[in-house]
Design a protein around this motif. Structure first.
Motif, mmCIF file in Angstrom:
data_model
loop_
_atom_site.group_PDB
_atom_site.id
_atom_site.type_symbol
_atom_site.label_atom_id
_atom_site.label_comp_id
_atom_site.label_asym_id
_atom_site.label_seq_id
_atom_site.Cartn_x
_atom_site.Cartn_y
_atom_site.Cartn_z
ATOM 1 N N ALA A 1 20.801 -20.839 -70.098
ATOM 2 C CA ALA A 1 19.380 -21.012 -70.431
ATOM 3 C C ALA A 1 18.465 -20.779 -69.240
ATOM 4 C CB ALA A 1 19.140 -22.423 -70.973
ATOM 5 N N CYS A 2 19.001 -20.880 -68.011
ATOM 6 C CA CYS A 2 18.123 -20.800 -66.833
ATOM 7 C C CYS A 2 18.936 -20.533 -65.572
ATOM 8 C CB CYS A 2 17.344 -22.110 -66.680
ATOM 9 S SG CYS A 2 16.185 -22.126 -65.288
ATOM 10 N N ILE A 3 18.455 -19.577 -64.762
ATOM 11 C CA ILE A 3 19.119 -19.289 -63.481
ATOM 12 C C ILE A 3 18.129 -19.428 -62.318
ATOM 13 C CG2 ILE A 3 20.923 -17.814 -64.479
ATOM 14 C CD1 ILE A 3 19.296 -15.367 -63.549
ATOM 15 N N ALA A 4 17.127 -20.282 -62.511
ATOM 16 C CA ALA A 4 16.098 -20.466 -61.472
ATOM 17 C C ALA A 4 16.652 -21.268 -60.300
ATOM 18 C CB ALA A 4 14.888 -21.184 -62.058
ATOM 19 N N THR A 5 16.058 -21.049 -59.124
ATOM 20 C CA THR A 5 16.419 -21.856 -57.955
ATOM 21 C C THR A 5 15.299 -22.843 -57.647
ATOM 22 O OG1 THR A 5 15.393 -20.257 -56.454
ATOM 23 C CG2 THR A 5 17.754 -20.015 -56.868
ATOM 24 N N HIS A 6 15.672 -23.905 -56.931
ATOM 25 C CA HIS A 6 14.659 -24.823 -56.408
ATOM 26 C C HIS A 6 14.140 -24.231 -55.102
ATOM 27 C CE1 HIS A 6 12.744 -28.503 -54.898
ATOM 28 N NE2 HIS A 6 12.572 -28.727 -56.174
ATOM 29 N N VAL B 1 24.959 -20.690 -58.185
ATOM 30 C CA VAL B 1 25.741 -21.882 -58.545
ATOM 31 C C VAL B 1 24.884 -22.823 -59.395
ATOM 32 C CG1 VAL B 1 27.472 -21.957 -56.690
ATOM 33 C CG2 VAL B 1 25.160 -22.834 -56.267
ATOM 34 N N GLY B 2 25.547 -23.533 -60.314
ATOM 35 C CA GLY B 2 24.879 -24.578 -61.088
ATOM 36 C C GLY B 2 23.971 -24.083 -62.200
ATOM 37 N N ALA B 3 23.888 -22.770 -62.398
ATOM 38 C CA ALA B 3 22.978 -22.233 -63.414
ATOM 39 C C ALA B 3 23.597 -22.356 -64.807
ATOM 40 C CB ALA B 3 22.648 -20.776 -63.105
ATOM 41 N N GLY C 1 34.435 -23.290 -50.508
ATOM 42 C CA GLY C 1 34.330 -24.558 -51.233
ATOM 43 C C GLY C 1 32.945 -24.780 -51.818
ATOM 44 N N LEU C 2 31.928 -24.463 -51.026
ATOM 45 C CA LEU C 2 30.542 -24.658 -51.487
ATOM 46 C C LEU C 2 30.230 -23.807 -52.703
ATOM 47 C CD1 LEU C 2 28.430 -24.634 -48.189
ATOM 48 C CD2 LEU C 2 28.258 -26.355 -49.982
ATOM 49 N N LEU C 3 30.758 -22.584 -52.696
ATOM 50 C CA LEU C 3 30.385 -21.623 -53.736
ATOM 51 C C LEU C 3 31.485 -21.459 -54.789
ATOM 52 C CD1 LEU C 3 28.741 -18.984 -51.367
ATOM 53 C CD2 LEU C 3 27.579 -20.703 -52.765
ATOM 54 N N ALA C 4 32.430 -22.400 -54.823
ATOM 55 C CA ALA C 4 33.499 -22.318 -55.830
ATOM 56 C C ALA C 4 32.878 -22.282 -57.219
ATOM 57 C CB ALA C 4 34.417 -23.527 -55.696
ATOM 58 N N GLY C 5 33.348 -21.377 -58.050
ATOM 59 C CA GLY C 5 32.813 -21.270 -59.410
ATOM 60 C C GLY C 5 31.490 -20.539 -59.479
ATOM 61 N N ALA C 6 31.088 -19.895 -58.376
ATOM 62 C CA ALA C 6 29.814 -19.173 -58.372
ATOM 63 C C ALA C 6 29.807 -18.100 -59.444
ATOM 64 C CB ALA C 6 29.569 -18.541 -57.007
ATOM 65 N N LYS C 7 28.635 -17.911 -60.055
ATOM 66 C CA LYS C 7 28.476 -16.882 -61.077
ATOM 67 C C LYS C 7 27.281 -16.035 -60.678
ATOM 68 C CE LYS C 7 28.064 -16.525 -66.058
ATOM 69 N NZ LYS C 7 27.467 -17.193 -67.204
ATOM 70 N N THR C 8 27.554 -14.787 -60.328
ATOM 71 C CA THR C 8 26.465 -13.937 -59.841
ATOM 72 C C THR C 8 25.941 -13.036 -60.956
ATOM 73 O OG1 THR C 8 28.022 -12.256 -59.093
ATOM 74 C CG2 THR C 8 27.394 -13.921 -57.488
ATOM 75 N N THR C 9 24.762 -12.472 -60.728
ATOM 76 C CA THR C 9 24.166 -11.507 -61.658
ATOM 77 C C THR C 9 24.367 -10.104 -61.097
ATOM 78 O OG1 THR C 9 22.003 -11.407 -60.598
ATOM 79 C CG2 THR C 9 22.369 -13.225 -62.126
ATOM 80 N N PHE D 1 14.955 -8.996 -63.367
ATOM 81 C CA PHE D 1 14.870 -8.940 -61.909
ATOM 82 C C PHE D 1 15.353 -10.287 -61.384
ATOM 83 C CE2 PHE D 1 12.412 -10.094 -58.124
ATOM 84 C CZ PHE D 1 12.714 -9.044 -57.282
ATOM 85 N N ASN D 2 16.554 -10.327 -60.833
ATOM 86 C CA ASN D 2 17.094 -11.648 -60.484
ATOM 87 C C ASN D 2 17.834 -11.681 -59.153
ATOM 88 O OD1 ASN D 2 19.572 -10.431 -61.117
ATOM 89 N ND2 ASN D 2 19.484 -11.149 -63.246
ATOM 90 N N ARG D 3 17.421 -10.868 -58.203
ATOM 91 C CA ARG D 3 18.099 -10.924 -56.910
ATOM 92 C C ARG D 3 17.798 -12.232 -56.178
ATOM 93 N NH1 ARG D 3 14.456 -9.333 -52.753
ATOM 94 N NH2 ARG D 3 16.112 -8.880 -51.269
ATOM 95 N N LEU D 4 16.723 -12.936 -56.598
ATOM 96 C CA LEU D 4 16.351 -14.189 -55.949
ATOM 97 C C LEU D 4 17.033 -15.396 -56.591
ATOM 98 C CD1 LEU D 4 12.517 -13.413 -55.895
ATOM 99 C CD2 LEU D 4 14.107 -13.166 -53.982
ATOM 100 N N HIS D 5 17.769 -15.205 -57.647
ATOM 101 C CA HIS D 5 18.136 -16.332 -58.500
ATOM 102 C C HIS D 5 19.449 -17.016 -58.122
ATOM 103 C CE1 HIS D 5 14.816 -14.618 -60.691
ATOM 104 N NE2 HIS D 5 14.779 -15.698 -61.439
#
Lengths: 316, 213
Positions: free
Chosen positions: A156-161, A151-153, A285-293, A144-148
């Motif tokens: 090992a981990c796709i958590a957000t701050h 970028v930057g993940a 630009g902000l989301l360049a290289g974004a990797k979604t689930t 369940f990762n709609r909240l995750h």
């Protein structure tokens, strides 16, 4: 909850000394996140050093025309300060978008920066989580990762701050001041404060064990229109799906930081240079290289559209 | 058909049988048990003194005791309720040194010298606080479990607005916030009511604030 010994200290030097002489120690101030995690035995300190009464509860003007915010200043008091409301409206807006009135009355400036992710798998001790138990795996990837994070993940981990306040502080170029047991002080730009998860998502900041945050400083005000737009599953008292913090100047230039998209408040100075050209250029630009689930790809258009709304609102 | 008496008997019989089978499973040679579990060390305690509803109280507590458990289990002030015990529902809201907090997310030993007000300290059935009175008048509850937290929160919310604390829905950060339904709904969002008495709760608070709802 695991049992622990407790001591209250009255100076930063006493706090760092207490930490240094007691294995398994943790600092506690507001406690709203730490105690929650201790109840679930995700945090298991054997000794608590109560720093909540340190004389670090003032907001003072700096010689450079900015503000020094004591580490123990409560979120409510920071949001309410007349100088913050006037000159750093983004910070007030972000603070009051977070948590509840009760929690903001307890939560401190330093504690807000150091709060842990609300990833449900971090909280569920029956599930693997590399942040909670290094090497155990990540249940969020494929779960369940709609909240995750988008970028930057890492693998090992796709958590957000989870912090809203930190998003505003990133846009405002805040600096975090610390002291350690040897009395050494340092000033860490918030841009360098959080560590990328990589293979070690349990290491979240550049703080050394026992290093104590004493203050957060803001440079002199930059003017502009301050807007914090948080998108969440309910209208109040929920963590961000995404959040856009922006300071927009009359000439259309400005700053943009995002919440809810990565392991830290997400700002790319080169991307925000495109602000006069509109939201799409900045979002790209902000989301360049974004990797979604499989569940959170919605965050990319949501960032762009929310930013478009923020830019339109800034133009009035 | 079983009579109620017969049902009681057979139910008790099941319980007895259950207990016996558990006892059989947990039989362990005494020597083994002693070796596996060293004598339990009593958990660390600490002393704390604070004022609750105008009365000085001194306690020696397991350091893990939340303010909520200190109030309910040690001082027997059971008006303050335990809902989620994780700061998500607001049922445990009390007022400490004039500020509302979640008593479940704070350690009792951290409140040395502080003044704590619970629902029992706001008013009594004979002499109700204006907010308690308004909740009754406006039917601001159904089951009542969240009500002590709602009332403590509501009293503090009006103080926060008077003190100029901004909220997420305050339009102008330069102006003093006002008592409106939208402001109250936002400020009360840390108190959940699963019966859904929200609209009546807002009516009660606006009544006390002396404004038209």
């Amino acid at each position: 909850m695991k049992s622990f010994t407790y001591e209250r200290v009255d100076s930063a030097a006493a706090a760092t000394a207490a930490f240094a002489r007691t294995p398994g120690a943790r600092f506690i101030a507001g406690g709203t996140n730490l105690l929650d995690l201790m109840k679930l035995e995700i945090e298991t300190p054997s000794h608590l050093v109560d720093v909540s009464r340190l004389a670090l509860d003032k907001i003072e003007a700096t010689a450079e025309g900015g503000l020094r915010i004591g580490a123990m200043v409560r979120n409510t008091d920071l949001a309410s300060d007349a100088r913050v409301r006037r000159d750093y409206g983004l910070l007030t807006r972000a603070l009051v978008a977070g948590a509840s009135g009760q929690l903001r009355n307890k939560a401190t400036t330093a504690g807000n920066l150091l709060q842990r992710t609300r990833c449900p798998y971090f909280y569920d001790t029956n599930q693997p989580c590399n942040k909670r138990q290094p090497g155990s795996g990540c249940a969020a990837i494929g779960g369940f990762n709609r909240l995750h994070a988008v970028v930057g993940a890492s693998d090992a981990c796709i958590a957000t701050h989870p912090s809203d306040m930190a998003v505003a502080m990133r846009a405002l170029d805040a600096t975090i001041e610390t002291v350690d047991a040897a009395g050494k002080v340092r000033a860490i730009p918030i841009a360098d404060f959080y560590r990328a998860p990589g293979k070690t998502p349990h290491l979240e900041t550049v703080l050394a064990p026992g290093e104590l945050i004493t203050a957060v400083t803001l440079p002199k005000p930059v003017g502009g229109t301050h807007i914090y737009h948080k998108v969440r599953d309910r209208a109040s008292y929920a963590f961000a799906l995404i959040a856009v913090g922006a300071i927009v100047q009359r000439d259309g230039t400005g700053r943009v930081a995002l919440g809810g998209v990565g392991y830290k408040p997400w700002r790319v100075e080169a991307a925000e240079a495109a602000l006069p050209r509109g939201a799409k250029a900045v979002a790209d630009g902000l989301l360049a290289g974004a990797k979604t689930t499989h569940e959170n790809a919605y965050k990319l258009p949501l960032v762009e559209r929310t930013l478009a709304g923020v830019v339109a609102q800034a133009k009035g | 058909m079983q009579t109620p008496e017969e049902f009681e008997l057979s139910r008790r019989g099941v319980l007895v049988g259950g207990a016996a089978s558990v006892a059989t499973v947990t039989l362990v040679p005494i020597g083994t048990a002693t070796a596996a579990t060293p004598p339990a060390k009593s958990p660390p305690t600490a002393k704390v003194a604070f004022e609750v509803n105008g009365t000085k109280r001194e306690l020696e507590l397991d350091t893990r005791t939340s303010l909520l458990d200190a109030l309910r289990e040690h001082l027997h002030l059971t008006g303050t309720k335990k809902g989620c015990d994780h700061g998500q529902c607001g049922a445990c809201t009390v007022i400490v040194d004039g500020r509302r907090i979640n008593s479940c997310l704070t350690l009792a030993v951290m409140h040395e010298g502080e003044k704590i007000t619970t629902i029992e300290g706001l008013g009594t059935p004979d002499k109700m606080h204006a907010m308690q009175d308004a909740f009754v008048t406006h039917d601001g509850y159904q089951c009542g479990y969240c009500t002590p937290g709602q009332i403590c929160s509501a009293v503090a919310v009006l103080d926060e607005i008077r003190a100029g604390v901004p909220s997420h829905v305050t339009a102008d950060l330069a102006a003093a916030p006002t008592v409106t339904k939208v402001e109250l709904r936002e400020r009360m969002s840390g108190n959940i009511c699963r019966c859904g008495a929200y609209s009546n709760i807002i009516d009660a608070i606006t009544d006390v604030a002396g404004v038209k709802a």
